[in-house]
Design an enzyme around this catalytic site. Structure first.
Site, short mmCIF file in Angstrom:
data_model
loop_
_atom_site.label_atom_id
_atom_site.label_comp_id
_atom_site.label_asym_id
_atom_site.label_seq_id
_atom_site.Cartn_x
_atom_site.Cartn_y
_atom_site.Cartn_z
N LYS A 166 0.81 -1.38 -0.35
CA LYS A 166 0.25 0.10 -0.31
C LYS A 166 1.11 1.42 -0.24
O LYS A 166 0.80 2.15 -0.53
CB LYS A 166 -1.04 0.03 1.39
CG LYS A 166 -1.92 -1.06 1.64
CD LYS A 166 -3.17 -0.64 2.67
CE LYS A 166 -2.51 -1.15 3.85
NZ LYS A 166 -1.44 -2.84 4.44
N ARG A 190 -8.75 0.94 9.56
CA ARG A 190 -8.38 -0.76 9.53
C ARG A 190 -9.39 -1.25 10.04
O ARG A 190 -9.74 -2.93 10.50
CB ARG A 190 -7.56 -0.55 11.17
CG ARG A 190 -6.17 -0.15 10.69
CD ARG A 190 -5.20 -0.94 9.88
NE ARG A 190 -4.38 -1.66 9.96
CZ ARG A 190 -3.10 -1.12 9.75
NH1 ARG A 190 -3.33 -0.07 9.07
NH2 ARG A 190 -1.56 -1.89 10.14
N ARG A 198 11.38 -5.91 4.25
CA ARG A 198 11.01 -4.63 3.94
C ARG A 198 12.07 -3.62 4.56
O ARG A 198 12.24 -3.86 6.05
CB ARG A 198 9.87 -4.08 4.51
CG ARG A 198 9.61 -2.88 4.79
CD ARG A 198 8.14 -2.50 4.63
NE ARG A 198 7.41 -2.93 5.93
CZ ARG A 198 6.01 -2.94 5.73
NH1 ARG A 198 5.24 -2.64 5.15
NH2 ARG A 198 5.48 -3.16 6.74
N ARG A 206 11.61 -2.18 10.15
CA ARG A 206 10.46 -1.90 11.65
C ARG A 206 10.42 -2.52 12.69
O ARG A 206 10.95 -4.27 12.46
CB ARG A 206 9.19 -1.79 10.75
CG ARG A 206 8.90 0.18 10.08
CD ARG A 206 7.45 -0.57 9.35
NE ARG A 206 6.93 -1.34 9.79
CZ ARG A 206 5.60 -1.00 9.24
NH1 ARG A 206 4.87 0.21 8.42
NH2 ARG A 206 4.19 -1.60 9.98
N ARG A 215 0.18 -9.42 13.56
CA ARG A 215 -0.65 -7.86 12.62
C ARG A 215 -2.03 -8.87 11.26
O ARG A 215 -2.43 -8.49 11.34
CB ARG A 215 0.18 -7.51 11.61
CG ARG A 215 1.19 -6.62 12.78
CD ARG A 215 2.32 -6.11 12.14
NE ARG A 215 2.26 -5.52 11.80
CZ ARG A 215 3.16 -4.96 9.74
NH1 ARG A 215 4.50 -5.50 10.52
NH2 ARG A 215 2.66 -4.18 9.29
#
Ligand code: AMP
Length: 214
Positions: A13, A88, A127, A160, A171
């Protein structure tokens, strides 16, 4: 264009949002980025949010909704915006609809970015994000030319805290339970478009533009 981006953590996203900013000149509103900045700055809000974020849980609606409401009234959002990571859950989506209705500026589209579940883990664990310009990289798919250094601005790139495997599992569970139902929510409103992300970033961007402009 007033757009909501939907998709599991790691779907891309943020990456597509950055390309959309360049194309349409409208801002990205990423609640995750706003919260991470508050954590880094050590603000009271950041301190409250951190414990939820570290566990991969959602920060309470009361906190996040306040942040988004404030951001949406800024001048740069007048021509449109790209919401990334918000809403969310259904309660956030309903509140957003109410706020935008009050502004006479309803959502144009909700774009769902779909990714096969087995690809998500590699996307998330690989990532890396630039501390300076927030440009995203992936050690498997799109690494920096020099390890740990952003190609775009030269700042340090980092992983992160919540991209560790144990947190990722949580998550994804929360996404399935609370966020995935928003696909139905926006389908019923007649504004959902979706695209499968199974090629390069550029391939996906071409699909996205087509869906947004059709
Ligand atoms: P993200 O960068 O969108 O993956 O968000 C990182 C973390 O920030 C999430 O795991 C949540 O803890 C928190 N967060 C971001 N957006 C929201 C939201 N709309 N509602 C609640 N928590 C959020």
């Amino acid at each position: 264009m007033r757009l909501v981006l939907l998709g599991a953590p790691g779907a891309g996203k943020g990456t597509q949002a950055k390309l959309l900013i360049d194309k349409y000149g409208i801002p990205q509103i990423s609640t995750g980025d706003i919260l991470r900045k508050s954590v880094a700055d050590g603000t009271p809000l950041g301190k409250e949010a951190k414990s939820f974020m570290d566990k991969g849980e959602l920060v309470p609606d009361s906190v996040v909704i306040g942040l988004v409401k404030e951001r949406l009234t800024a001048d740069d959002c007048k021509p449109g915006f790209i919401l990334d990571g918000f809403p969310r859950n259904t309660s956030q989506a309903e509140t957003l609809d109410g706020v935008l209705e009050g502004m006479g500026a309803p959502l144009t589209k909700a774009l769902s970015i779909d990714v096969a579940r087995e690809d998500l883990l590699k996307r998330l664990t690989g990532r890396r994000t630039c501390k300076g310009c927030q440009q995203m990289f992936n050690i498997y798919y799109s690494p920096t030319a020099k390890e740990g250094v952003c190609d775009k601005c030269g700042a340090e790139v980092y992983q992160r805290d919540d991209d560790q495997e144990a947190t990722i599992k949580n998550r994804l569970e929360i996404y399935d339970q609370q966020t995935a139902p928003l696909v139905d929510y926006y389908t019923k409103k007649g504004i959902l478009v979706s695209a499968m992300s199974d090629g390069t970033i550029e391939d996906m961007f071409a699909k996205v533009i087509k869906l947004l402009e059709d």
